[in-house]
Write a protein that holds these residues in place. Structure first.
Motif, mmCIF file in Angstrom:
data_model
loop_
_atom_site.group_PDB
_atom_site.id
_atom_site.type_symbol
_atom_site.label_atom_id
_atom_site.label_comp_id
_atom_site.label_asym_id
_atom_site.label_seq_id
_atom_site.Cartn_x
_atom_site.Cartn_y
_atom_site.Cartn_z
ATOM 1 N N VAL A 16 0.825 -1.222 0.000
ATOM 2 C CA VAL A 16 0.000 0.000 0.000
ATOM 3 C C VAL A 16 0.852 1.262 0.000
ATOM 4 C CG1 VAL A 16 -1.927 -1.181 1.095
ATOM 5 C CG2 VAL A 16 -0.262 0.050 2.510
ATOM 6 N N LEU B 144 3.216 2.325 1.857
ATOM 7 C CA LEU B 144 3.635 2.979 3.100
ATOM 8 C C LEU B 144 5.102 2.713 3.419
ATOM 9 C CD1 LEU B 144 0.578 2.373 5.442
ATOM 10 C CD2 LEU B 144 1.279 4.499 4.347
ATOM 11 N N TYR C 29 -7.515 0.613 1.678
ATOM 12 C CA TYR C 29 -6.656 -0.044 2.679
ATOM 13 C C TYR C 29 -7.282 0.066 4.056
ATOM 14 C CZ TYR C 29 -2.480 -0.709 5.642
ATOM 15 O OH TYR C 29 -1.585 -1.137 6.589
ATOM 16 N N ILE C 30 -7.299 -1.069 4.731
ATOM 17 C CA ILE C 30 -7.741 -1.072 6.137
ATOM 18 C C ILE C 30 -6.581 -1.620 6.951
ATOM 19 C CG2 ILE C 30 -9.530 -1.799 7.747
ATOM 20 C CD1 ILE C 30 -11.166 -2.661 5.243
ATOM 21 N N PRO C 31 -5.886 -0.742 7.628
ATOM 22 C CA PRO C 31 -4.720 -1.216 8.394
ATOM 23 C C PRO C 31 -5.142 -1.942 9.663
ATOM 24 C CG PRO C 31 -4.944 1.150 8.604
ATOM 25 C CD PRO C 31 -6.047 0.702 7.709
ATOM 26 N N GLU D 69 -4.248 -1.227 12.677
ATOM 27 C CA GLU D 69 -4.647 -0.232 13.674
ATOM 28 C C GLU D 69 -4.837 1.098 12.975
ATOM 29 O OE1 GLU D 69 -1.650 -0.131 16.668
ATOM 30 O OE2 GLU D 69 -2.667 -1.649 17.859
ATOM 31 N N PHE D 70 -5.967 1.680 13.202
ATOM 32 C CA PHE D 70 -6.215 2.982 12.600
ATOM 33 C C PHE D 70 -7.228 3.729 13.461
ATOM 34 C CE2 PHE D 70 -10.446 2.130 10.946
ATOM 35 C CZ PHE D 70 -10.463 0.739 10.856
ATOM 36 N N GLY D 71 -7.382 4.986 13.165
ATOM 37 C CA GLY D 71 -8.337 5.781 13.921
ATOM 38 C C GLY D 71 -8.923 6.866 13.046
ATOM 39 N N GLN E 217 -14.532 3.471 4.353
ATOM 40 C CA GLN E 217 -13.566 4.412 3.776
ATOM 41 C C GLN E 217 -12.709 3.743 2.710
ATOM 42 O OE1 GLN E 217 -10.027 4.624 4.082
ATOM 43 N NE2 GLN E 217 -9.910 2.701 5.242
ATOM 44 N N VAL F 33 -3.864 10.164 16.384
ATOM 45 C CA VAL F 33 -5.152 9.450 16.385
ATOM 46 C C VAL F 33 -5.135 8.257 15.416
ATOM 47 C CG1 VAL F 33 -6.416 11.529 17.026
ATOM 48 C CG2 VAL F 33 -6.233 10.923 14.623
ATOM 49 N N ARG F 34 -3.981 7.985 14.865
ATOM 50 C CA ARG F 34 -3.760 6.854 13.959
ATOM 51 C C ARG F 34 -4.557 6.974 12.658
ATOM 52 N NH1 ARG F 34 -4.434 1.817 17.864
ATOM 53 N NH2 ARG F 34 -6.336 2.945 18.269
ATOM 54 N N PHE F 35 -4.929 8.191 12.332
ATOM 55 C CA PHE F 35 -5.567 8.391 11.037
ATOM 56 C C PHE F 35 -4.513 8.379 9.930
ATOM 57 C CE2 PHE F 35 -7.554 11.383 7.858
ATOM 58 C CZ PHE F 35 -8.499 10.484 7.406
ATOM 59 N N ALA G 80 -2.397 6.242 9.400
ATOM 60 C CA ALA G 80 -2.323 4.907 8.814
ATOM 61 C C ALA G 80 -3.229 4.786 7.590
ATOM 62 C CB ALA G 80 -2.719 3.871 9.862
ATOM 63 N N ARG H 54 8.890 8.511 -3.123
ATOM 64 C CA ARG H 54 10.124 7.753 -3.346
ATOM 65 C C ARG H 54 10.928 8.308 -4.509
ATOM 66 N NH1 ARG H 54 6.732 3.206 -2.458
ATOM 67 N NH2 ARG H 54 6.489 3.076 -0.225
#
Lengths: 296, 674
Positions: free
Chosen positions: A48, A50, A78-80, A82-84, A145, B82-84, B86, B246
């Motif tokens: 993905v 990252l 993408y659904i990781p 851990e996410f928020g 999402q 808030v881990r957004f 990711a 990259r």
């Protein structure tokens, strides 16, 4: 949408998170199995865009992930693990924002947001603040999402971790339903999730590919190597040190073990029909380096 | 709207949506506003523009810089926290999201300046506010943008860790100490104040001159920090872009390079000016307004000056001077020595001349017999620029002719004076023997003029007995008649000055009753700058006492009845003394009268209270004179004191040689005290 991974490695100092992994995922719902620390998340994060790999090459739908990550992102959901979300926003606002970031035109965005909310059964809660959502609802919002922009590839990393059994099943079914014409790459360490939904799978172990094929082929890897054997409680440790124990239960003061072993354990085991979990243990227990081309 | 712009605006709107409704935001604003209000309440506030461009405004911006550092860091790390991140890292977006958020931070911080603007608007006229507002908003924007960028950069490089906030706050706190470390208390390194982001060490705002006293430094200062802000943003964008794409971030890198060049150029220009000023500056111990005192001795005096000053090109004024010279000695004179600033080039002269620095030697066509006169016609012009370095780390221009203002104090040598001495900002200025002085000034449209000479028209001034002359011209300067009195002040201060004129007039009327010969009809109040030039004890302007006060002592203006500052009282008393014909050199008897009038004004004529007030006044040198005058008043009334003062004026020069006790004895004797 085909994913081709060639000799992919990722090193963190002396730690080899991925070590020469080659794999081809032609499409459909594909499971990626492996114990914790096997390198699944690292592989996902490279796919993905990252993470940059140390070496190797990945193409998604013919697009080189390293050379043209922006194009990959445009076709990706993408659904990781851990996410928020921004807790003060409601689901609709959050998805509308993400839709803009995914370059969905304004009119189309409204339609899509409502559609994905419907898809994940969050329409009724769309105006609630995300901060008040349960874990399962957040996971569904995560899927929503990811679906925005109608991506060709959906990458889902350990999606059922932390969900209760009911939510897990609902989530799994949802994934199957939306997989349709997309490629869905599902990373998990829960074999049942893959068994219930994937038409192809790969097993990673210590950064290396231990298996790639169909669930049936994985089951076949264990054929003739799965045994039921009854042992005295005192024998448990000895058996467990020599073979892989899949499951156990106590029957009349003795312990009935389901094990994977090349030889009949203690000479009194009864061969049984293998399952996917047996196949998984059969391949993940052997760490020889192999390179497969998978045809699902 | 393009897709890119839509994403930028959406990111901007979203960040505002996250920041503004949060409970901490209004709380922060209230706290900030309260602090700014407190600072405004304890500062000397001259005008809205001065408040915004001076210390209160700088404090407001500087205080907000802390919020900007922390908010910048907070917003930069929010997505990760808030881990957004990711999720959003996989979205097909570029730097526009980051820029949108950065911009939202900036916009969210601008309301922190509302208190300063509102409070400033209450100080004076709206024109002054509008003049100061654009610069204030621009500089606040630059400072806040810089601070937000620093916070952003730290979090981008170090991650959203809690200690980063402490680090940033510590950095901000340490910048508060700049003035202590490198200002008045510490080593003076020309240009080092560029690093004083809060501007505590570099503010030189004067209402009359604006920022002229800082030269071009504010421009370079602003460009330096704008460049740094742009550089930091570009570095953050470059880092994020390189990681996500990259590939070498060519556009952000080019932008960073351009920002770096801007920063370096601005820093170089700033330091270069600071060093140039430092090298040009004359070091003095003090630049407190000196008082012209000693009269120059010269075998030639000037009976009359008739000077036409053409300041229409204020950066390079031209002067046409017609002088009437008179041989004051007993010998015939064939050469005349005058002093004229060496930077003023003589373009024509009616007699041959030679220059040696400031000294101008004229060869007369025929020897000038004692008492005879000779007319002299000179034209000259040029640029004047004198910097003085006192206790402050940065030098101040005291003499200048620039497009933003002309300041020619009495020691500038802007007109030919007899002798070879001009005095200076750190010494008592030199008076020339009194002569008739007629000055005609041409200035650019809208400019005001101020001299110590009485006005005879809008731009003409004349005095029959001028012993020194100053000439100020500024686009901000205004002269206004208020009844019989006159105000000369920067436009923004006029309303305040107008309001307090009655207080000055009341005091003047009370004092004038003791000087019947003087008969002033009003007072002239000049509110100028805080540097030497127009001295406190400026002789009267025509028939009116002239009170010159600094823009930095607005309390003199603000005070209503009761409690006028002593020096205003003293200035009025001194001018009444001169208007009544008193000798300017008779400082002791004059000061004794001044003290008597001041104490009397405050506590009346009760001996016990008078004595107490005298002691409270510091038990001054001239206290015996004040006591003696009170004794006369208590025995013979005001009329008795009038008679004594009239005698003191008549015999001032001889009294000057006496001690205060002796003068007191003399007063009792001539006043008929029992």
């Amino acid at each position: 949408m085909e994913i081709v991974i060639e000799e992919l490695s990722k090193h963190y100092g002396s730690v080899r998170a991925l070590d020469g992994v080659s794999l081809r995922v032609p499409g459909g719902m594909f499971g990626l199995l492996g114990p914790n620390g096997a390198g699944k998340t690292t592989l996902m994060r490279i796919l993905v865009t990252l993470l940059a790999p140390t070496s190797g090459r990945v193409t998604i739908g013919g697009i080189d992930v390293m050379r043209d990550p922006a194009k990959v992102r445009a076709r990706l959901g993408y659904i990781p693990q851990e996410f928020g979300f921004y807790r003060s926003l409601n689901a609709y606002e959050m998805l509308d924002y993400i839709g803009t970031m995914k370059r969905i035109p304004p009119r189309e965005r409204k339609r899509q947001v409502e559609a994905v909310l419907e898809e994940v059964n969050l329409t009724a809660d769309a105006k609630r603040r995300v901060g008040t959502y349960s874990g399962g609802m957040k996971q569904r919002l995560g899927i929503a999402q990811a679906l925005l922009g109608d991506p060709d590839l959906l990458v889902v990393d350990e999606p059922t971790a932390g969900l209760d059994p009911e939510e897990r099943i609902r989530f799994r079914n949802l994934l199957v339903r939306i997989s349709g014409r997309r490629t869905v790459l599902l990373s998990t360490h829960i074999v049942a999730d893959v068994e219930a939904s994937c038409t192809g799978l790969a097993v990673l172990r210590q950064g290396r590919l231990a298996f790639a094929g169909t669930p049936e082929e994985l089951v076949e890897r264990a054929r003739g190597r799965v045994w039921l054997v009854e042992v005295e409680p005192g024998e448990w440790d000895e058996v467990a040190s020599r073979v892989q124990v899949v499951s156990s239960r106590t029957v009349g003061g003795r312990v009935q073990l389901r094990v994977v072993a090349d030889e009949n354990p203690l000479g009194r085991g009864v061969p049984v029909e293998p399952g996917l979990e047996d196949g998984y243990l059969a391949v993940s227990g052997s760490a020889q380096r192999e390179e497969w081309l998978v045809h699902v | 709207m393009s897709d890119l712009l839509r994403r930028l605006l959406t990111a901007w709107r979203m960040e505002l949506r996250l920041v503004v409704p949060h409970w901490s935001y209004p709380l922060m604003l209230l706290g900030w506003w309260a602090l700014v209000a407190y600072v405004f309440s304890i500062q000397s506030l001259i005008s809205p523009e001065a408040a915004l461009k001076g210390n209160p405004g700088a404090f407001s911006v500087g205080l907000s810089a802390l919020a900007a550092l922390l908010l910048g860091a907070f917003v930069a790390g929010r997505s990760q926290r808030v881990r957004f991140a990711a999720l959003e890292e996989t979205f097909p977006t570029g730097a526009e999201v980051l820029l949108g958020r950065w911009l939202a931070c900036l916009v969210a911080l601008l309301p922190t300046q509302v208190a300063a603007v509102v409070l400033a608007s209450r100080i004076g006229p709206a024109t002054s506010l509008w003049r100061g507002l654009p610069t204030f908003v621009l500089e606040a924007g630059i400072t806040l943008a810089f601070a937000v960028s620093v916070g952003w950069l730290f979090v981008t490089w170090l991650g959203p860790r809690r200690w980063v906030y402490l680090l940033l706050a510590g950095g901000w706190l340490s910048s508060l100490g700049w003035d202590v470390f490198f200002g008045g208390q510490g080593p003076s390194i020309p240009g080092s104040d560029l690093l004083d982001v809060l501007r505590t060490a570099s503010i030189r705002y004067e209402e009359l001159w604006g920022r002229l006293m800082e030269g071009e430094r504010p421009v370079w200062f602003n460009l330096f920090y704008a460049g740094l802000a742009a550089l930091f943003v570009a570095l953050v964008v470059a880092r994020v872009t390189a990681r996500r794409n990259r590939r070498a971030p060519l556009i952000p890198a080019a932008f960073a390079l351009a920002a770096l060049m801007l920063t370096a150029s601005a820093a170089t220009a700033y330091v270069r000016q600071a060093q140039a000023w430092a090298s040009q500056a004359i070091t003095v111990e003090s630049i407190q307004p000196p008082e012209p005192a000693a009269t120059v001795t010269s075998p030639v005096v000037v009976d009359a000056w008739e000077i036409a000053a053409d300041l229409t090109d204020p950066a390079s004024p031209r002067f046409d001077a017609r002088l009437t010279l008179r041989a004051a000695g007993n010998e015939p004179i064939s050469t005349v020595t005058l002093t004229l600033h060496h930077d003023l080039e003589i373009t024509s002269s009616s007699v041959p001349h030679e220059r040696d620095g400031d000294v101008l030697t004229l060869a007369l066509p025929e020897p000038l017999a004692p008492g005879a006169t000779q007319d002299l016609h000179l034209t000259y012009g040029g640029e004047l620029w004198t910097l003085v370095q006192a206790f402050r780390p940065l030098p101040d221009p005291l003499v200048f002719t620039t497009e933003r203002g002309v300041r020619l104090p009495f020691f500038a040598g802007w007109y030919p004076v007899p002798g070879e001495e001009l005095g200076g900002p750190d010494t008592s200025g030199v008076l020339h023997p009194p002569g008739r002085f007629v000055l005609t000034v041409s200035v650019p449209r809208g400019w005001g003029v101020c001299t110590n000479l009485p006005a005879t028209g809008e731009t003409t001034f004349a005095s029959d007995r001028a012993t020194w002359a100053v000439l100020y011209a500024s686009p901000r300067l205004r002269t206004e008649r208020v009844g019989a009195s006159t105000i000369i002040a920067p436009e923004a201060i006029l309303p305040t000055a107008r309001a307090v004129i009655p207080n000055y007039e009341a005091l003047l009327a009370e004092y004038a009753s003791f000087f019947p010969i003087a008969a002033p009809d009003g007072v002239t109040l000049a509110v100028l700058d805080s540097f030497a030039g127009m001295a406190d004890h400026t002789p009267p302007a025509g028939d009116q006492p002239l009170v010159v006060i600094s823009q930095n002592t607005p309390e003199d203006l603000m005070e209503s009845t009761g409690g006028h500052r002593y020096f205003i009282s003293d200035a009025l008393a001194a001018d009444l003394w001169v208007l009544a014909g008193g000798d300017t050199g008779a400082t002791t008897p004059r000061a004794g009268i001044s003290e008597y009038l001041w104490i009397r004004h405050r506590v009346g004529t009760d001996p016990a209270q008078f004595e107490q007030a005298l002691l409270a006044n510091g038990g001054s040198y001239t206290a015996p004179i004040a006591r003696a005058l009170l004794a006369i008043e208590n025995q013979r009334g005001v009329e008795g004191v009038r008679e004594v003062i009239a005698r003191m004026i008549a015999e001032g020069a001889s009294l000057q040689d006496l001690e205060p006790d002796q003068i007191a004895g003399w007063i009792e004797e001539v006043g008929g005290a029992r």
